[in-house]
Scaffold this motif. Sequence first.
Motif, mmCIF file in Angstrom:
data_model
loop_
_atom_site.group_PDB
_atom_site.id
_atom_site.type_symbol
_atom_site.label_atom_id
_atom_site.label_comp_id
_atom_site.label_asym_id
_atom_site.label_seq_id
_atom_site.Cartn_x
_atom_site.Cartn_y
_atom_site.Cartn_z
ATOM 1 N N ARG A 140 32.612 -44.587 -41.399
ATOM 2 C CA ARG A 140 33.985 -44.507 -40.896
ATOM 3 C C ARG A 140 34.045 -43.841 -39.521
ATOM 4 O O ARG A 140 35.045 -43.254 -39.149
ATOM 5 N N GLY A 141 32.921 -43.906 -38.774
ATOM 6 C CA GLY A 141 32.919 -43.380 -37.411
ATOM 7 C C GLY A 141 32.493 -41.941 -37.260
ATOM 8 O O GLY A 141 32.684 -41.344 -36.200
ATOM 9 N N ALA A 142 31.897 -41.371 -38.295
ATOM 10 C CA ALA A 142 31.415 -39.986 -38.207
ATOM 11 C C ALA A 142 29.953 -39.931 -38.621
ATOM 12 O O ALA A 142 29.489 -40.707 -39.458
ATOM 13 N N GLY A 143 29.238 -39.007 -38.019
ATOM 14 C CA GLY A 143 27.850 -38.763 -38.368
ATOM 15 C C GLY A 143 27.621 -37.291 -38.585
ATOM 16 O O GLY A 143 28.277 -36.458 -37.962
ATOM 17 N N GLN A 144 26.707 -36.964 -39.487
ATOM 18 C CA GLN A 144 26.319 -35.573 -39.702
ATOM 19 C C GLN A 144 24.887 -35.435 -39.225
ATOM 20 O O GLN A 144 23.987 -36.104 -39.734
ATOM 21 N N ILE A 145 24.677 -34.580 -38.230
ATOM 22 C CA ILE A 145 23.371 -34.449 -37.600
ATOM 23 C C ILE A 145 22.502 -33.443 -38.347
ATOM 24 O O ILE A 145 22.997 -32.473 -38.928
ATOM 25 N N GLY A 146 21.210 -33.723 -38.356
ATOM 26 C CA GLY A 146 20.230 -32.801 -38.910
ATOM 27 C C GLY A 146 18.958 -32.886 -38.091
ATOM 28 O O GLY A 146 18.685 -33.915 -37.458
ATOM 29 N N TYR A 147 18.183 -31.813 -38.091
ATOM 30 C CA TYR A 147 16.959 -31.785 -37.301
ATOM 31 C C TYR A 147 16.028 -30.700 -37.811
ATOM 32 O O TYR A 147 16.459 -29.740 -38.450
ATOM 33 N N TRP A 148 14.739 -30.893 -37.559
ATOM 34 C CA TRP A 148 13.723 -29.860 -37.767
ATOM 35 C C TRP A 148 12.586 -30.119 -36.797
ATOM 36 O O TRP A 148 12.431 -31.225 -36.281
ATOM 37 N N LEU A 149 11.813 -29.075 -36.534
ATOM 38 C CA LEU A 149 10.701 -29.191 -35.593
ATOM 39 C C LEU A 149 9.391 -28.811 -36.237
ATOM 40 O O LEU A 149 9.336 -27.945 -37.114
ATOM 41 N N ASP A 150 8.344 -29.451 -35.755
ATOM 42 C CA ASP A 150 6.985 -29.025 -36.064
ATOM 43 C C ASP A 150 6.854 -27.606 -35.513
ATOM 44 O O ASP A 150 7.352 -27.314 -34.423
ATOM 45 N N PRO A 151 6.215 -26.692 -36.238
ATOM 46 C CA PRO A 151 6.096 -25.314 -35.734
ATOM 47 C C PRO A 151 5.531 -25.228 -34.314
ATOM 48 O O PRO A 151 5.946 -24.365 -33.528
ATOM 49 N N ALA A 152 4.621 -26.123 -33.939
ATOM 50 C CA ALA A 152 4.013 -26.082 -32.602
ATOM 51 C C ALA A 152 4.998 -26.453 -31.499
ATOM 52 O O ALA A 152 4.736 -26.172 -30.328
#
Length: 181
Positions: free
Chosen positions: A88-100
Motif C-alpha cells: 500500500r505504498g509503505a516499506g519498513q527498512i531493516g539492515y545489519w552489517l558484517d562486523p568487519a
Amino acid sequence: MERETITAGDLTLRPFVDDDIPWVYEVSLDPAVQRFLELPIPYRRSDAEYFVREMAVAAWNRQTRAEFVIEGGAGERLGRVGFGLDGRGAGQIGYWLDPAARGRGVATAAVLMLCGWGFERLGLALIEWRAEVGNVASRRVAEKSGFRIEATLRQRLVHRGVRVDAWIGSMLSSELPTRPG
C-alpha cells in the motif's frame, strides 16, 4: 517487481543468491547481530538457507520484500539492507552489517541508496524504521539517514518471546537528504 542492482560510488546493492548463504550464516553468529535481531538460537545453516531462499529471493518474487546484499568496490560483502513491503505504498527498512564493515559509514550510505530507490522505483510514500530500544547503532544510522524519530512504542516488538519497547521513525520522499555526487 523485477530484481534490480543499485550502484552508487563504491557501493552496490544486489539481490541475494544461494552463494550468500555461508556468509549470512557467519554474520548471523555475531553476538551484536544476535542481540537485536529475532534469530533462532542456536542459529543453524538451515536458518541462513531459509533467510536467503524464502525471505530474500521468494519474498521478492511475491513482492512482499526487497532484500539486498551490500557490496564494496572490490565485491566484498559488507551487509544487508532491505524493505518489508505492505503493498500500500509503505516499506519498513531493516539492515545489519558484517562486523568487519562497521564504523565506516556503510550502513548510512546503503540506507540512503535503498530509500532513494524505494521512493523512485517503487513509488513508496513512506519508509518506516523500527528498532528495539537500546539498539543505539541502528538508531544512529536512521538519524544520519534522515529518519525522524517519532516515538518510543511500549512493548511493540517481540524479542526472544518477550515484548520489548521499540523506537520508531519514518521518512517521506520529500525528506530524503540530497546525496553528494
